[in-house]
Design a protein around this motif. Sequence first.
Motif, mmCIF file in Angstrom:
data_model
loop_
_atom_site.group_PDB
_atom_site.id
_atom_site.type_symbol
_atom_site.label_atom_id
_atom_site.label_comp_id
_atom_site.label_asym_id
_atom_site.label_seq_id
_atom_site.Cartn_x
_atom_site.Cartn_y
_atom_site.Cartn_z
ATOM 1 N N GLN A 156 -6.500 -12.117 -3.305
ATOM 2 C CA GLN A 156 -5.935 -10.768 -3.337
ATOM 3 C C GLN A 156 -4.754 -10.642 -2.378
ATOM 4 O O GLN A 156 -3.738 -10.013 -2.710
ATOM 5 C CB GLN A 156 -7.009 -9.744 -2.972
ATOM 6 C CG GLN A 156 -6.522 -8.298 -3.040
ATOM 7 C CD GLN A 156 -7.570 -7.297 -2.567
ATOM 8 O OE1 GLN A 156 -8.662 -7.667 -2.142
ATOM 9 N NE2 GLN A 156 -7.236 -6.008 -2.636
ATOM 10 N N SER A 157 -4.880 -11.229 -1.196
ATOM 11 C CA SER A 157 -3.784 -11.150 -0.223
ATOM 12 C C SER A 157 -2.539 -11.850 -0.760
ATOM 13 O O SER A 157 -1.411 -11.352 -0.575
ATOM 14 C CB SER A 157 -4.222 -11.766 1.109
ATOM 15 O OG SER A 157 -4.435 -13.162 1.008
ATOM 16 N N TYR A 165 5.504 -7.462 -3.485
ATOM 17 C CA TYR A 165 6.641 -7.384 -2.561
ATOM 18 C C TYR A 165 7.597 -8.573 -2.668
ATOM 19 O O TYR A 165 8.510 -8.699 -1.848
ATOM 20 C CB TYR A 165 6.137 -7.268 -1.121
ATOM 21 C CG TYR A 165 5.347 -6.003 -0.882
ATOM 22 C CD1 TYR A 165 5.979 -4.769 -0.740
ATOM 23 C CD2 TYR A 165 3.953 -6.022 -0.831
ATOM 24 C CE1 TYR A 165 5.264 -3.598 -0.530
ATOM 25 C CE2 TYR A 165 3.227 -4.856 -0.629
ATOM 26 C CZ TYR A 165 3.882 -3.651 -0.479
ATOM 27 O OH TYR A 165 3.169 -2.493 -0.282
ATOM 28 N N ASP A 166 7.403 -9.447 -3.655
ATOM 29 C CA ASP A 166 8.319 -10.574 -3.898
ATOM 30 C C ASP A 166 8.473 -11.490 -2.693
ATOM 31 O O ASP A 166 9.537 -12.092 -2.482
ATOM 32 C CB ASP A 166 9.697 -10.062 -4.332
ATOM 33 C CG ASP A 166 9.642 -9.208 -5.587
ATOM 34 O OD1 ASP A 166 8.871 -9.557 -6.503
ATOM 35 O OD2 ASP A 166 10.363 -8.185 -5.652
ATOM 36 N N VAL A 167 7.458 -11.602 -1.872
ATOM 37 C CA VAL A 167 7.520 -12.478 -0.701
ATOM 38 C C VAL A 167 7.455 -13.932 -1.158
ATOM 39 O O VAL A 167 6.566 -14.303 -1.932
ATOM 40 C CB VAL A 167 6.365 -12.169 0.272
ATOM 41 C CG1 VAL A 167 6.400 -13.126 1.457
ATOM 42 C CG2 VAL A 167 6.453 -10.723 0.750
ATOM 43 N N ALA A 292 5.553 -7.425 4.536
ATOM 44 C CA ALA A 292 5.509 -8.860 4.259
ATOM 45 C C ALA A 292 4.307 -9.504 4.934
ATOM 46 O O ALA A 292 4.303 -10.704 5.221
ATOM 47 C CB ALA A 292 6.803 -9.526 4.717
ATOM 48 N N VAL A 293 3.289 -8.690 5.221
ATOM 49 C CA VAL A 293 2.057 -9.193 5.818
ATOM 50 C C VAL A 293 0.883 -8.416 5.247
ATOM 51 O O VAL A 293 0.979 -7.209 4.991
ATOM 52 C CB VAL A 293 2.099 -9.077 7.376
ATOM 53 C CG1 VAL A 293 2.440 -7.666 7.803
ATOM 54 C CG2 VAL A 293 0.790 -9.497 8.008
ATOM 55 N N VAL A 294 -0.206 -9.123 5.035
ATOM 56 C CA VAL A 294 -1.469 -8.490 4.624
ATOM 57 C C VAL A 294 -2.469 -8.723 5.738
ATOM 58 O O VAL A 294 -2.668 -9.848 6.197
ATOM 59 C CB VAL A 294 -1.995 -9.080 3.309
ATOM 60 C CG1 VAL A 294 -3.389 -8.513 2.997
ATOM 61 C CG2 VAL A 294 -1.051 -8.772 2.156
#
Length: 300
Positions: A156-157, A165-167, A292-294
């Motif tokens: 999921q992360s 977010y297209d990271v 850009a972080v989960v």
Amino acid sequence: MPLGSGHFTPTTHNVYRPDIWSPRVNRAFEKKHVMGKICLNLSDTLATNGGKSIIIPNLSNLVANQKVVGQQVTLQAPTETAVTLQINNHYESSILIEKFLAETVGYDLKALYAEKLGYAVANKFDETLTGLYAAVPGTNVIGNQTTPISDALIRQSIRILEADYDVPYDEMCFVFHPALKEQLYDIPKYYDAASFGIAPTSEGAGLVASGTMRTLYGIPVYFSPNVVKAAVGGGNAYHNFLLHKEAFAYAIAPGSGSYDNVNLESSYIQEYLGTLVTAYMIWGVAATRPTAVVVIRTQA
């Protein structure tokens, strides 16, 4: 036959039996610091003129518009924002060794404790970076205080960062608390080569079954004891991360050294007849790309 009396014993000549102090010292174990090498280092920005903050402008994506013959182009003018990184952390760790002690002890206390002084400050630096979990928006926080880590949470992360977010996939990494190793090693697909269709005797099977946990789904994995354990909903949770290398940033002021080589100064102070030794560092941190972080919450 047994001895009588009047002979030498360990008691009669105990003064000749010395206690030998080992030159070896049992240094306290230290936490492994990982955040400095995986987060964005903006220290060079301060290298010339210093500064109390660094302002980082954000640059938005634009869209492509269909051109209509005979009509003007569609203009775009997004209102941009910026992120501010404040240089507002100043920490020190100090000792004072009196001359009497220094000249009567059998160890170089300054040399022994210099490393520990630097470690204390470096550990605080690492904690300020893992503490940035609090700046991550709620949409990027998954898991809870009652659930252990699972393959579903990990997938999921990845989906959130890559799909929402297209990271870039190849610029992400996981940071887990070491307590999660026990749970990760209990997920069959992470150690059972057969689940990947790899024969137990093949070359690839060793990497799956080795237990080194270097990557998950091709994403590098780090373990940090400084991953924050904090209260959530009546329980405690570890706030682990899947993050892009630019999600969190830091800047260390000139003259403060670096996260792995903290500045150390010493001076003899006559008023105290002792040597003052201090490690110190000045720095700032910021969540420069908070989406850009989960944050992966897991049971603690």
